[in-house]
Scaffold this active site. Structure first.
Site: not given
Length: 418
Positions: A396-398, A394, A351
């Site tokens: 990207r999610c954040m 990770g 991620n």
């Protein structure tokens, strides 16, 4: 209006939206963390240190960092936005008329920063003063009247950009739907985004009958979108987004990718992310099973929704390469073997957030995956994530990229400029 937008996952990142962990994470307990869709109870101070280091790494690479809470406070300084935020927050909570009126009055008396805190960290029953009727009397002291939003940390899910348009998503899980409401308020009322064209959300006037979450949306190349479809992004949501993107001229091909709904693979970006114009880091234990339905626009029919042409499924990596116009979409495996791959995928090894072609942010704990990326010519900006990763997300999610440079160069040879 500031010019902004993104048409790829790997163009040089210029502006990003983050949410620094705050009091909402301090509301998590062993009794409520499952209901609030958080995998563990983080050490909040350490999570904040790790997030500050993440933001600092972005700034060191020339990225403008916007914070969701700062934008929300600035938005709530405007009376109409405040009223809309309060009315939306108190709708459908089963509070009863007396308690709802009491809370509405208290929220309207709050300053913008206090109101932002209530809307993100929630309000417990024992925090209501001066009596609020039968409902408040019958609820337990630590019951939440307005629930906290610990998943605000994952700003990718509630909004994403395609081209110069922002999409505010319809989150599938009830515990997270207020995240979209706050994001919607910011994009609708904050001066930074005045006049920004919309793709999804209330600002389009086009209601959805399904759900889309940003973790399922990968911009493989200009005009090519991959959509993970499962419990979080539903088939109806995927169809709606595809049609909107085609009608706006933002895509010529959408790949609908069914994914098995497991806690570790809830979104497509927990299985794969782009690290270059023709390279992807993938979770090898499932990627070979991924199929893609290639969706393209049909001929318009007056008075009817745009028809969609749907081809039979084919292997995802193969379909993606064909849509992107490249010979092959190279993949770099998470881990070294199936067991290590499962461990590092659980720790969000795949991620990653691309800052530019061949330059990504990843968690430092994923030794094997980071080594494989480096061996493939991908520079990894490694950050700590022992506490940030407790919510299963990770870099990207954040992050929600708001502005990226267009990618130039030839994808087949990898001769790309950041």
């Amino acid at each position: 209006m500031t010019q902004q937008g993104t048409d790829s996952e790997v163009g040089r990142l210029r502006t990003v939206l983050l949410h620094r962990p705050g009091p909402e994470l301090q509301r998590l307990t062993p009794r409520n963390n499952d209901a609030l869709l958080f995998d563990a109870i983080p050490w909040v101070a350490r999570a904040q240190e790790e997030h500050d280091a993440f933001a600092a790494a972005l700034r060191e690479h020339g990225v403008e960092v916007l914070y969701l809470t700062d934008l929300l406070i600035e938005t709530l300084a405007e009376e109409e936005a405040r009223d809309r935020a309060i009315d939306t927050a108190l709708t459908g909570l089963g509070l009863g008329e007396t308690l709802r009126h009491h809370l509405a009055r208290a929220l309207r008396d709050a300053s913008p920063d206090q109101l932002a805190g209530h809307l993100t960290a929630g309000i417990r029953n024992d925090e209501v003063r001066n009596g609020a009727g039968l409902v408040s009397s019958l609820l337990a002291p630590d019951d939440f009247l307005i629930a906290p939003l610990p998943n605000l940390l994952f700003t990718r899910d509630s909004s994403f950009w395609i081209g110069d348009r922002v999409a505010v998503t319809s989150l599938a899980m009830p515990a997270r739907r207020r995240e979209s409401q706050l994001t919607e308020l910011i994009y609708t009322s904050h001066p930074r985004f005045a006049g920004t064209p919309r793709l999804l959300g209330a600002g389009t006037g086009d209601p959805m009958d399904g759900h889309v979450e940003g973790g399922d949306v990968l911009l493989l190349a200009p005009g090519v979108i991959a959509l993970g479809v499962g419990e979080r992004t539903t088939p109806a949501g995927a169809e709606h987004l595809a049609r909107q993107a085609f009608e706006a001229g933002l895509a010529h091909t959408v790949l609908a990718v069914p994914i098995a709904q497991q806690r570790a693979t809830m979104h497509l970006d927990t299985i794969c992310t782009l690290v270059d114009v023709d390279r992807m880091v993938v979770y090898p234990n499932v990627v070979d099973q991924l199929q893609a339905y290639v969706v393209t626009p049909g001929e318009p029919i007056p008075g009817r929704p745009l028809p969609l042409e749907v081809a039979p499924p084919r292997p995802f990596l193969e379909a993606a390469a064909a849509a992107m116009g490249i010979d092959r979409l190279h993949h770099i495996d998470t881990g070294l073997d199936p067991v290590q791959a499962e461990r590092e995928q659980w720790d969000d090894g795949n991620n990653t957030l691309a800052l530019a072609p061949r330059l990504v942010v990843g968690y430092e704990r994923n030794d094997a995956t980071n080594a494989a990326l480096e061996s493939a010519g991908i520079e990894v900006v490694a950050i700590a994530g022992s506490e940030l990763g407790s919510g299963r997300g990770g870099p990207r999610c954040m992050s929600c990229p708001i502005d990226r440079d267009p990618v130039t160069g030839h994808p087949v040879t990898g001769d790309a400029a950041g």
